[in-house]
Design a protein around this motif. Structure first.
Motif, PDB file in Angstrom:
ATOM      1  N   TRP A 136      -5.805   8.570  -3.411  1.00 19.01           N
ATOM      2  CA  TRP A 136      -6.614   8.716  -2.178  1.00 19.01           C
ATOM      3  C   TRP A 136      -6.978  10.175  -2.001  1.00 19.01           C
ATOM      4  O   TRP A 136      -6.158  11.062  -2.254  1.00 19.01           O
ATOM      5  N   CYS A 145      -3.646   2.035  -5.235  1.00 22.01           N
ATOM      6  CA  CYS A 145      -2.468   1.740  -4.409  1.00 22.01           C
ATOM      7  C   CYS A 145      -2.698   0.389  -3.751  1.00 22.01           C
ATOM      8  O   CYS A 145      -3.761   0.126  -3.195  1.00 22.01           O
ATOM      9  N   GLY A 146      -1.687  -0.490  -3.813  1.00 22.52           N
ATOM     10  CA  GLY A 146      -1.835  -1.811  -3.226  1.00 22.52           C
ATOM     11  C   GLY A 146      -1.877  -1.797  -1.709  1.00 22.52           C
ATOM     12  O   GLY A 146      -2.593  -2.581  -1.090  1.00 22.52           O
ATOM     13  N   HIS A 147      -1.116  -0.908  -1.097  1.00 19.62           N
ATOM     14  CA  HIS A 147      -1.044  -0.859   0.372  1.00 19.62           C
ATOM     15  C   HIS A 147      -1.000   0.600   0.823  1.00 19.62           C
ATOM     16  O   HIS A 147       0.042   1.252   0.749  1.00 19.62           O
ATOM     17  N   LEU A 148      -2.131   1.096   1.262  1.00 20.26           N
ATOM     18  CA  LEU A 148      -2.229   2.475   1.737  1.00 20.26           C
ATOM     19  C   LEU A 148      -2.212   2.479   3.257  1.00 20.26           C
ATOM     20  O   LEU A 148      -2.911   1.678   3.899  1.00 20.26           O
ATOM     21  N   LYS A 149      -1.426   3.371   3.842  1.00 21.60           N
ATOM     22  CA  LYS A 149      -1.334   3.441   5.300  1.00 21.60           C
ATOM     23  C   LYS A 149      -1.357   4.890   5.755  1.00 21.60           C
ATOM     24  O   LYS A 149      -0.736   5.753   5.125  1.00 21.60           O
ATOM     25  N   ASP A 169      -2.293   9.979   4.381  1.00 23.55           N
ATOM     26  CA  ASP A 169      -2.341   8.637   3.810  1.00 23.55           C
ATOM     27  C   ASP A 169      -1.234   8.484   2.770  1.00 23.55           C
ATOM     28  O   ASP A 169      -1.163   9.262   1.814  1.00 23.55           O
ATOM     29  N   CYS A 195       1.022   5.790   0.202  1.00 24.81           N
ATOM     30  CA  CYS A 195       1.098   4.500  -0.481  1.00 24.81           C
ATOM     31  C   CYS A 195       2.469   3.901  -0.189  1.00 24.81           C
ATOM     32  O   CYS A 195       3.493   4.472  -0.576  1.00 24.81           O
ATOM     33  N   VAL A 196       2.486   2.763   0.501  1.00 22.88           N
ATOM     34  CA  VAL A 196       3.756   2.162   0.915  1.00 22.88           C
ATOM     35  C   VAL A 196       4.110   0.947   0.050  1.00 22.88           C
ATOM     36  O   VAL A 196       4.836   0.055   0.497  1.00 22.88           O
ATOM     37  N   ASP A 197       3.604   0.925  -1.181  1.00 28.51           N
ATOM     38  CA  ASP A 197       4.016  -0.127  -2.117  1.00 28.51           C
ATOM     39  C   ASP A 197       5.532  -0.092  -2.287  1.00 28.51           C
ATOM     40  O   ASP A 197       6.153   0.980  -2.231  1.00 28.51           O
ATOM     41  N   ASP A 198       6.132  -1.275  -2.518  1.00 29.50           N
ATOM     42  CA  ASP A 198       7.593  -1.390  -2.558  1.00 29.50           C
ATOM     43  C   ASP A 198       8.247  -0.510  -3.614  1.00 29.50           C
ATOM     44  O   ASP A 198       9.378  -0.045  -3.441  1.00 29.50           O
TER      45      ASP A 198
END
Length: 323
Positions: free
Chosen positions: A293, A117-121, A132, A134-137
């Motif tokens: 994750w 995942c490019g952007h995990l939050k 957690d 994944c907020v990828d577009d």
């Protein structure tokens, strides 16, 4: 009666006189009364929590395993595409594993991710209760995302934060809270409903339960699908997910967050207990979901009665699927 009343009057008069003589006595009395009320309220909350916890335990579905049926030629002879990435053995190979081999396979599987995942939050609490995402577009469209959140236990930290920061509409479900359905905020709703593989009520706790498709109908969501599903439903996932797969309810869902429970029950000593779960994990993979994750719940560790080794009984897994 008159004697008791006169005694009460005399006691009250003495108390009032004592307060006049020592004003600090009133403050001490009020503090004591407030402390007693707080202790009683805390005790009531503790009792309610214990009762709710016991109901969640006793309302778990019963297990029925049949290795002969699981490992029949029809079940294991299904075509399996050649796949790359970290994956479980084939169905036929899984059916030949011993408990020792199964436990090693289990530990290895949940120690590796399958995609990036490019952007995990993380949304919600840092500890248990947060998840957690994944907020990828291509997975989450801010301001236009729909989330189904199953299993709350009075902790809305995940639901509130993902709604506030990403603008997602969130529908949260948990029948064990015994709270009437209500709207928490502009985009967060709580529903006194449980997710199940049947439509009806549980015999023990009398919870209202619906299938995934039943819940979509209840919300009038027949024409829309959630972008993200979060599921922490205390062992029910092993019964709910097969129903969701068979009804194709997960088709179109981009992100699937699940806490998998591997309970310390007598059935865990058998191969079929594990094989049935491995088969389900393979089906999730076959549908296109990949683990990006994994969080280990180290509060749930138990010792295998067969090998004597420690087993982590809970994993929070973030699956993503790029459609």
């Amino acid at each position: 009666m008159d004697i008791n009343f006169r005694r009460f009057q005399k006691t009250s008069s003495r108390f009032c006189y004592s307060i006049k003589q020592d004003p600090r006595m009133l403050r001490r009395t009020v503090k004591t009364a407030v402390l007693v009320v707080l202790m009683i309220a805390s005790l009531i909350c503790l009792i309610r929590y214990i009762v709710a916890s016991q109901e969640r335990i006793f309302s778990r579905p019963s297990w029925k395993f049949d290795k002969q049926k699981l490992c029949s030629k029809e079940a294991t002879g299904q075509h399996e595409d050649v796949i790359t990435g970290h994956q479980l053995p084939s169905r036929s190979d899984l059916c030949t594993l011993t408990i020792h081999q199964i436990e090693r396979t289990y530990a290895n599987y949940f120690n590796n991710i399958q995609t990036i995942c490019g952007h995990l939050k993380r949304f919600g609490k840092v500890k248990d209760g947060g998840w957690d995402v994944c907020v990828d577009d291509d997975l989450v469209l801010k301001g236009h995302c729909l989330v189904y959140s199953f299993g709350i236990d009075f902790d809305f930290s995940f639901d509130d934060q993902i709604s506030e920061e990403l603008g997602c509409t969130v529908h949260a479900f948990d029948p064990s809270m015994k709270t009437d359905s209500y709207q928490r905020s502009a985009k967060v709703w709580y529903h006194n409903l449980g997710l199940s593989n049947f439509n009806g009520t549980t015999p023990e706790a009398n919870w209202k339960m619906l299938t995934f498709q039943g819940i979509r109908q209840e919300l009038n969501h027949q024409r829309i699908l959630p972008d993200l599903i979060k599921m922490d439903i205390e062992d029910w996932e092993w019964h709910v997910i097969p129903e969701m797969l068979s009804s194709k309810a997960l088709n179109g869902v981009k992100q699937f967050l699940v806490e998998f429970h591997f309970s310390n029950i007598p059935e865990a000593d058998t191969e079929e207990f594990w094989v049935s779960k491995f088969f389900l994990l393979k089906e999730i993979y076959r549908l296109g979901f990949r683990m990006t994750w994994i969080t280990r719940n180290l509060l749930n560790v138990w010792q295998s009665r067969v090998t004597g080794k420690d087993i982590i009984g809970c994993f929070e897994v973030t699956f993503i699927r790029r459609l």
